[in-house]
Scaffold this motif. Structure first.
Motif, PDB file in Angstrom:
ATOM      1  N   GLN A   3     -25.868  32.236  40.285  1.00 50.74           N
ATOM      2  CA  GLN A   3     -24.704  33.001  39.853  1.00 50.74           C
ATOM      3  C   GLN A   3     -23.783  32.113  39.023  1.00 50.74           C
ATOM      4  O   GLN A   3     -23.553  30.958  39.365  1.00 50.74           O
ATOM      5  CB  GLN A   3     -23.951  33.564  41.050  1.00 50.74           C
ATOM      6  N   PRO A   4     -23.255  32.658  37.899  1.00 55.57           N
ATOM      7  CA  PRO A   4     -22.366  31.844  37.069  1.00 55.57           C
ATOM      8  C   PRO A   4     -21.022  31.613  37.760  1.00 55.57           C
ATOM      9  O   PRO A   4     -20.560  32.428  38.549  1.00 55.57           O
ATOM     10  CB  PRO A   4     -22.190  32.686  35.803  1.00 55.57           C
ATOM     11  N   SER A   5     -20.412  30.508  37.438  1.00 57.60           N
ATOM     12  CA  SER A   5     -19.114  30.186  38.017  1.00 57.60           C
ATOM     13  C   SER A   5     -18.032  31.018  37.340  1.00 57.60           C
ATOM     14  O   SER A   5     -18.271  31.687  36.326  1.00 57.60           O
ATOM     15  CB  SER A   5     -18.817  28.702  37.843  1.00 57.60           C
ATOM     16  N   ARG A   6     -16.851  30.977  37.875  1.00 59.62           N
ATOM     17  CA  ARG A   6     -15.719  31.737  37.348  1.00 59.62           C
ATOM     18  C   ARG A   6     -15.423  31.310  35.910  1.00 59.62           C
ATOM     19  O   ARG A   6     -15.169  32.139  35.042  1.00 59.62           O
ATOM     20  CB  ARG A   6     -14.498  31.502  38.231  1.00 59.62           C
ATOM     21  N   GLU A   7     -15.458  30.022  35.642  1.00 59.70           N
ATOM     22  CA  GLU A   7     -15.192  29.503  34.303  1.00 59.70           C
ATOM     23  C   GLU A   7     -16.247  29.979  33.303  1.00 59.70           C
ATOM     24  O   GLU A   7     -15.935  30.311  32.154  1.00 59.70           O
ATOM     25  CB  GLU A   7     -15.142  27.965  34.312  1.00 59.70           C
ATOM     26  N   GLU A   8     -17.508  30.025  33.739  1.00 56.81           N
ATOM     27  CA  GLU A   8     -18.575  30.497  32.860  1.00 56.81           C
ATOM     28  C   GLU A   8     -18.401  31.978  32.533  1.00 56.81           C
ATOM     29  O   GLU A   8     -18.605  32.409  31.397  1.00 56.81           O
ATOM     30  CB  GLU A   8     -19.942  30.258  33.501  1.00 56.81           C
TER      31      GLU A   8
END
Length: 129
Positions: A18-23
């Motif tokens: 899962q992508p991070s919040r920043e991504e």
């Protein structure tokens, strides 16, 4: 006990994918680089309405000149044909469907705009009454 260990490993692998919040924020900024879709749709609708109102005003002015027995103002035709030519060329270049139809409209209206402009200039020079 081994079953619990396997489940923990699976959850961990899903969390890693899962992508991070920043991504996510970076992807969102990239998608909205050209502007908000709703704003673009509103601007497009506003231009369509303005175009329609302009054509209606040109029609009303032409009718007034006809009922008064005056010569039809060629300036209105120049504006109208110029608007339609621009719309045809732009739509023909930007749209994939009916490209030829829009380009044909742009060409025909562009030629008409040029002819009305020449007629108008000749009228200003006194060649055409």
């Amino acid at each position: 006990m081994e079953e619990n260990e396997n489940k923990t490993v699976e959850v961990t692998e899903e969390a890693v994918n899962q992508p991070s919040r920043e991504e996510i924020l970076a992807m969102s900024r990239e998608e909205n680089k050209a502007g908000d879709e709703r704003e673009a749709q509103n601007a497009k609708k506003a231009m369509q309405i303005a175009y329609a109102v302009g054509i209606i005003i040109i029609g009303i002015i032409q009718l007034v000149h006809v009922f008064r027995g005056d010569k039809l103002p060629s300036e209105l035709y120049i504006v109208c044909m110029g608007m339609m030519s621009t719309m045809g060329f732009y739509s023909g270049v930007k749209m994939s469907k009916q490209r030829g139809l829009y380009l044909a409209e742009g060409i025909v209206c562009g030629i008409a705009c040029i002819l009305f402009t020449v007629y108008w200039i000749l009228g200003l020079c006194g060649v055409v009454v």
